[in-house]
Design a protein around this motif. Structure first.
Motif, PDB file in Angstrom:
ATOM      1  N   GLY A  65       0.812  -1.612   0.095  1.00 33.53           N
ATOM      2  CA  GLY A  65       0.103   0.188   0.268  1.00 33.53           C
ATOM      3  C   GLY A  65       1.034   1.103   0.055  1.00 33.53           C
ATOM      4  N   ARG A  75       1.634   6.608  -0.942  1.00 33.36           N
ATOM      5  CA  ARG A  75       0.071   6.012  -0.062  1.00 33.36           C
ATOM      6  C   ARG A  75      -0.852   5.853  -1.619  1.00 33.36           C
ATOM      7  NH1 ARG A  75      -5.410   4.450  -0.692  1.00 33.36           N
ATOM      8  NH2 ARG A  75      -6.171   3.863   1.568  1.00 33.36           N
ATOM      9  N   TRP A  78      -4.841   0.138  -0.006  1.00 36.12           N
ATOM     10  CA  TRP A  78      -4.118   0.547   1.975  1.00 36.12           C
ATOM     11  C   TRP A  78      -3.427  -1.067   1.958  1.00 36.12           C
ATOM     12  CZ3 TRP A  78      -6.091   1.560   5.519  1.00 36.12           C
ATOM     13  CH2 TRP A  78      -5.504   1.137   6.640  1.00 36.12           C
ATOM     14  N   SER A 105      -3.891  12.640   6.485  1.00 33.68           N
ATOM     15  CA  SER A 105      -3.071  11.304   6.955  1.00 33.68           C
ATOM     16  C   SER A 105      -2.666  12.002   8.193  1.00 33.68           C
ATOM     17  CB  SER A 105      -2.007  11.293   5.113  1.00 33.68           C
ATOM     18  OG  SER A 105      -0.497  10.624   6.104  1.00 33.68           O
ATOM     19  N   ASP A 221      -1.685   6.113   7.111  1.00 35.32           N
ATOM     20  CA  ASP A 221      -2.656   5.525   6.141  1.00 35.32           C
ATOM     21  C   ASP A 221      -4.228   5.954   6.438  1.00 35.32           C
ATOM     22  OD1 ASP A 221      -4.151   4.698   3.926  1.00 35.32           O
ATOM     23  OD2 ASP A 221      -3.322   2.353   3.545  1.00 35.32           O
ATOM     24  N   HIS A 222      -4.629   7.067   5.623  1.00 33.51           N
ATOM     25  CA  HIS A 222      -6.014   7.562   5.892  1.00 33.51           C
ATOM     26  C   HIS A 222      -6.902   7.181   4.958  1.00 33.51           C
ATOM     27  CE1 HIS A 222      -9.425   9.526   7.488  1.00 33.51           C
ATOM     28  NE2 HIS A 222      -8.917   9.195   9.405  1.00 33.51           N
ATOM     29  N   ASN A 223      -6.821   5.977   4.226  1.00 36.01           N
ATOM     30  CA  ASN A 223      -7.898   6.058   2.696  1.00 36.01           C
ATOM     31  C   ASN A 223      -7.252   6.494   1.080  1.00 36.01           C
ATOM     32  OD1 ASN A 223      -8.476   4.152   4.441  1.00 36.01           O
ATOM     33  ND2 ASN A 223     -10.075   5.458   5.263  1.00 36.01           N
ATOM     34  N   ASP A 224      -6.406   7.963   1.349  1.00 39.70           N
ATOM     35  CA  ASP A 224      -6.070   8.954   0.794  1.00 39.70           C
ATOM     36  C   ASP A 224      -4.687   8.712  -0.166  1.00 39.70           C
ATOM     37  OD1 ASP A 224      -8.649   9.961   1.144  1.00 39.70           O
ATOM     38  OD2 ASP A 224      -7.971  10.371   2.527  1.00 39.70           O
ATOM     39  N   LYS A 225      -4.201   8.797  -0.660  1.00 37.03           N
ATOM     40  CA  LYS A 225      -3.218   9.215  -1.640  1.00 37.03           C
ATOM     41  C   LYS A 225      -2.144  10.305  -0.790  1.00 37.03           C
ATOM     42  CE  LYS A 225      -0.421   8.123  -5.456  1.00 37.03           C
ATOM     43  NZ  LYS A 225      -0.468   8.199  -6.727  1.00 37.03           N
TER      44      LYS A 225
END
Length: 237
Positions: A65, A75, A78, A105, A221-225
């Motif tokens: 991920g 990132r 996931w 993030s 890692d908060h689900n975003d690039k």
């Protein structure tokens, strides 16, 4: 040293075949130490070519991920939080980050692996697109904040597509967060003032939160690039 780039990085990105995933240009991903940093004890934690100094939380290696994208630490899917293999007590940390539109993030310090994630012990300097992410409606969740604890008295963040410069100083119990040259949080870990903030925060069910004076540095890692570059550290006495 890297100079501030006046144009957003997304002006120079390519897009994937689906047209949704921004991919950073290699010209944006430069890491290195200035002569002054070299001579004063700074060292790179990420040099643009290797993730050897990092691993995923509670894992032995960095999972897929997180990757090196054209020289930036990115990132891309996931992967959970990542953290330094080394632990740090008294130190200065500098890095640059750029967030995708509406992204979230964070940067952790002084964390261990005793909880489900880094938030169980380590505390976070928030990384956020203040303009588009809903978390910006909560003042202590805005970019540069000591997450859920201290509200910055100004918004010094740059929007999605621009590089933001972080400087964190952790010297004993005294901690400072700086974003783009301005202080966004200052606190004394474990003080009466800190305890009062803790008791009003979302972390009261985590008794070891913020209790460590030595631990890992981590990226959330908060689900975003999100992209990071030029991550460097200097140990303090």
């Amino acid at each position: 040293m890297i100079k501030n780039i006046a144009i957003p990085l997304f002006a120079a990105v390519c897009l994937s075949a689906c047209g949704e995933d921004p991919v950073i240009d290699a010209a944006e991903c430069i890491s290195g130490l200035s002569p002054e940093e070299n001579s004063s004890g700074w060292r790179l934690l990420f040099d643009g070519t290797s993730l050897d100094q990092w691993r995923s939380y509670k894992e032995e290696e960095v999972n897929s991920g997180w990757t090196i994208e054209n020289g930036c630490l990115a990132r891309v899917g996931w992967g959970g939080d990542i953290m330094t293999r080394e632990q740090f007590a008294n130190f200065e940390l500098k890095l640059e980050w750029a967030i995708s539109p509406g992204g979230n993030s964070g940067i952790f310090i002084r964390a261990d692996e005793s909880g489900r994630n880094m938030h169980y012990t380590g505390y976070e300097m928030q990384v956020l697109d203040n303009a588009l992410h809903k978390d910006a409606s909560i003042p202590s969740h805005r970019s540069g904040a000591f997450y859920d604890m201290i509200v910055p008295d100004h918004d010094t963040s740059k929007p999605a597509g621009y590089w933001n410069q972080v400087h964190i100083i952790a010297d004993g119990a005294d901690v400072e967060f700086w974003l783009n040259g301005r202080m966004t949080a200052k606190f004394q870990q474990g003080s009466a003032e800190w305890q009062a903030m803790y008791e009003k925060s979302k972390f009261t069910s985590r008794p070891n939160y913020g209790s460590l004076l030595k631990g890992h540095i981590g990226l959330q890692d908060h689900n975003d690039k999100v992209w990071y570059r030029n991550i460097r550290v200097k140990d303090l006495p």
